[in-house]
Write a protein that holds these residues in place. Structure first.
Motif, PDB file in Angstrom:
ATOM      1  N   THR A   1     -11.159  36.223  -2.990  1.00 47.84           N
ATOM      2  CA  THR A   1     -10.574  37.170  -2.045  1.00 47.84           C
ATOM      3  C   THR A   1      -9.064  36.969  -1.957  1.00 47.84           C
ATOM      4  O   THR A   1      -8.546  35.924  -2.363  1.00 47.84           O
ATOM      5  CB  THR A   1     -11.163  36.979  -0.627  1.00 47.84           C
ATOM      6  OG1 THR A   1     -10.756  35.703  -0.112  1.00 47.84           O
ATOM      7  CG2 THR A   1     -12.679  37.068  -0.633  1.00 47.84           C
ATOM      8  N   LEU A   2      -8.404  37.963  -1.403  1.00 49.85           N
ATOM      9  CA  LEU A   2      -7.001  37.827  -1.042  1.00 49.85           C
ATOM     10  C   LEU A   2      -6.904  38.000   0.464  1.00 49.85           C
ATOM     11  O   LEU A   2      -7.282  39.047   0.997  1.00 49.85           O
ATOM     12  CB  LEU A   2      -6.118  38.860  -1.755  1.00 49.85           C
ATOM     13  CG  LEU A   2      -4.627  38.685  -1.460  1.00 49.85           C
ATOM     14  CD1 LEU A   2      -4.105  37.388  -2.069  1.00 49.85           C
ATOM     15  CD2 LEU A   2      -3.832  39.861  -1.988  1.00 49.85           C
ATOM     16  N   VAL A   3      -6.473  36.953   1.139  1.00 46.94           N
ATOM     17  CA  VAL A   3      -6.283  36.978   2.590  1.00 46.94           C
ATOM     18  C   VAL A   3      -4.838  37.376   2.832  1.00 46.94           C
ATOM     19  O   VAL A   3      -3.924  36.817   2.224  1.00 46.94           O
ATOM     20  CB  VAL A   3      -6.573  35.598   3.215  1.00 46.94           C
ATOM     21  CG1 VAL A   3      -6.374  35.628   4.721  1.00 46.94           C
ATOM     22  CG2 VAL A   3      -7.973  35.133   2.852  1.00 46.94           C
ATOM     23  N   THR A   4      -4.622  38.346   3.723  1.00 48.60           N
ATOM     24  CA  THR A   4      -3.273  38.835   3.989  1.00 48.60           C
ATOM     25  C   THR A   4      -3.026  38.953   5.484  1.00 48.60           C
ATOM     26  O   THR A   4      -3.953  39.113   6.273  1.00 48.60           O
ATOM     27  CB  THR A   4      -3.036  40.213   3.336  1.00 48.60           C
ATOM     28  OG1 THR A   4      -4.018  41.131   3.825  1.00 48.60           O
ATOM     29  CG2 THR A   4      -3.114  40.137   1.816  1.00 48.60           C
ATOM     30  N   ALA A   5      -1.760  38.877   5.837  1.00 50.58           N
ATOM     31  CA  ALA A   5      -1.337  39.092   7.216  1.00 50.58           C
ATOM     32  C   ALA A   5       0.099  39.579   7.188  1.00 50.58           C
ATOM     33  O   ALA A   5       0.821  39.377   6.204  1.00 50.58           O
ATOM     34  CB  ALA A   5      -1.460  37.805   8.033  1.00 50.58           C
ATOM     35  N   HIS A   6       0.504  40.230   8.252  1.00 46.82           N
ATOM     36  CA  HIS A   6       1.880  40.713   8.375  1.00 46.82           C
ATOM     37  C   HIS A   6       2.560  39.908   9.471  1.00 46.82           C
ATOM     38  O   HIS A   6       2.043  39.806  10.588  1.00 46.82           O
ATOM     39  CB  HIS A   6       1.906  42.207   8.710  1.00 46.82           C
ATOM     40  CG  HIS A   6       3.283  42.762   8.807  1.00 46.82           C
ATOM     41  ND1 HIS A   6       4.053  42.992   7.688  1.00 46.82           N
ATOM     42  CD2 HIS A   6       4.040  43.097   9.877  1.00 46.82           C
ATOM     43  CE1 HIS A   6       5.226  43.476   8.070  1.00 46.82           C
ATOM     44  NE2 HIS A   6       5.251  43.531   9.393  1.00 46.82           N
ATOM     45  N   ASP A   7       3.699  39.319   9.125  1.00 47.41           N
ATOM     46  CA  ASP A   7       4.486  38.548  10.089  1.00 47.41           C
ATOM     47  C   ASP A   7       5.585  39.457  10.624  1.00 47.41           C
ATOM     48  O   ASP A   7       6.606  39.659   9.965  1.00 47.41           O
ATOM     49  CB  ASP A   7       5.084  37.322   9.413  1.00 47.41           C
ATOM     50  CG  ASP A   7       5.875  36.446  10.356  1.00 47.41           C
ATOM     51  OD1 ASP A   7       6.016  36.816  11.546  1.00 47.41           O
ATOM     52  OD2 ASP A   7       6.353  35.385   9.911  1.00 47.41           O
ATOM     53  N   PRO A   8       5.389  40.055  11.802  1.00 52.52           N
ATOM     54  CA  PRO A   8       6.371  41.009  12.319  1.00 52.52           C
ATOM     55  C   PRO A   8       7.691  40.366  12.723  1.00 52.52           C
ATOM     56  O   PRO A   8       8.702  41.047  12.846  1.00 52.52           O
ATOM     57  CB  PRO A   8       5.666  41.615  13.543  1.00 52.52           C
ATOM     58  CG  PRO A   8       4.699  40.574  13.979  1.00 52.52           C
ATOM     59  CD  PRO A   8       4.279  39.850  12.729  1.00 52.52           C
ATOM     60  N   ASP A   9       7.702  39.044  12.907  1.00 52.14           N
ATOM     61  CA  ASP A   9       8.911  38.356  13.354  1.00 52.14           C
ATOM     62  C   ASP A   9       9.786  37.846  12.224  1.00 52.14           C
ATOM     63  O   ASP A   9      10.810  37.220  12.474  1.00 52.14           O
ATOM     64  CB  ASP A   9       8.519  37.180  14.265  1.00 52.14           C
ATOM     65  CG  ASP A   9       7.787  37.642  15.511  1.00 52.14           C
ATOM     66  OD1 ASP A   9       8.091  38.751  15.997  1.00 52.14           O
ATOM     67  OD2 ASP A   9       6.901  36.904  15.977  1.00 52.14           O
ATOM     68  N   SER A  10       9.395  38.084  10.977  1.00 46.05           N
ATOM     69  CA  SER A  10      10.166  37.601   9.837  1.00 46.05           C
ATOM     70  C   SER A  10      11.005  38.735   9.260  1.00 46.05           C
ATOM     71  O   SER A  10      10.470  39.663   8.649  1.00 46.05           O
ATOM     72  CB  SER A  10       9.224  37.040   8.771  1.00 46.05           C
ATOM     73  OG  SER A  10       9.958  36.566   7.669  1.00 46.05           O
ATOM     74  N   GLY A  11      12.281  38.685   9.462  1.00 45.87           N
ATOM     75  CA  GLY A  11      13.177  39.714   8.936  1.00 45.87           C
ATOM     76  C   GLY A  11      13.150  40.974   9.767  1.00 45.87           C
ATOM     77  O   GLY A  11      12.436  41.092  10.764  1.00 45.87           O
ATOM     78  N   ALA A  12      13.952  41.948   9.323  1.00 44.22           N
ATOM     79  CA  ALA A  12      14.105  43.206  10.069  1.00 44.22           C
ATOM     80  C   ALA A  12      12.805  44.010  10.140  1.00 44.22           C
ATOM     81  O   ALA A  12      12.506  44.625  11.157  1.00 44.22           O
ATOM     82  CB  ALA A  12      15.213  44.040   9.437  1.00 44.22           C
TER      83      ALA A  12
END
Length: 184
Positions: free
Chosen positions: A36-47
């Motif tokens: 599998t590929l586990v993914t997440a979005h880090d909203p606090d990293s960069g613009a």
């Protein structure tokens, strides 16, 4: 008859209450696992935030009622750090034709996942905001319900909030004896 092995000269020393890490790894390599590929979005990293991904074979369903899934992440990894702060994440069950994706996200020591996602066809999960890999056999979006430290890994148990089941004729990508495989 079940046969055990004794440490060979020069082999690692067993843990005080069990086999060595190498012996355990060798035994577990004989268990076929889906990739599998586990993914997440880090909203606090960069613009605009940053997407993070990790290849995992330690993923499983936990419960149907409520729908729960679990992934094991290495303590101190980028994914472990992010999932300690970000409760939303996703898992794409990779098809046999997506070996290159598994390989690119399994690389150790990479500086950023931004380049790994740049040319990768994906959509953004409507619930998790995480990348869902196009062509995957299925995708699940989760919200962390519980984190359990277990040795050098953390078991992240998530409530499945949404699933995607695209039409897929491919078989699953599997991992056996240290190599990616497919069923056919």
């Amino acid at each position: 008859m079940f046969q055990t092995t004794s440490p060979r000269p020069g082999a690692s020393i067993p843990h005080p209450e069990g086999v060595s890490s190498e012996e355990f790894r060798a035994a577990m390599s004989r268990f076929t696992a889906g990739v599998t590929l586990v993914t997440a979005h880090d909203p606090d990293s960069g613009a605009r935030g940053e997407d993070v991904g990790m290849t995992a074979t330690a993923f499983m369903s936990v419960s149907l009622d409520p729908p729960l899934a679990m992934v094991s992440v290495r303590n101190g990894s980028r994914m472990d750090d992010l999932l300690a702060e970000q409760p939303l994440w996703a898992v794409s069950l990779l098809s046999e034709n997506q070996r290159h994706i598994a390989g690119r996200f399994a690389m150790k020591g990479r500086l950023s996942d931004r380049l790994l996602f740049e040319d990768l066809s994906h959509t953004r999960g409507t619930t998790s905001g995480a990348p869902l890999i196009d062509g995957a056999l299925a995708s699940v979006e989760c919200r962390t319900e519980q984190r359990v430290e277990a040795g050098d890994h953390t078991l992240v148990i998530g409530r499945v909030l949404e699933v995607s089941l695209p039409d897929a004729d491919d078989g699953p990508l599997t991992y056996f004896k240290g190599r990616y495989r497919h069923l056919s």
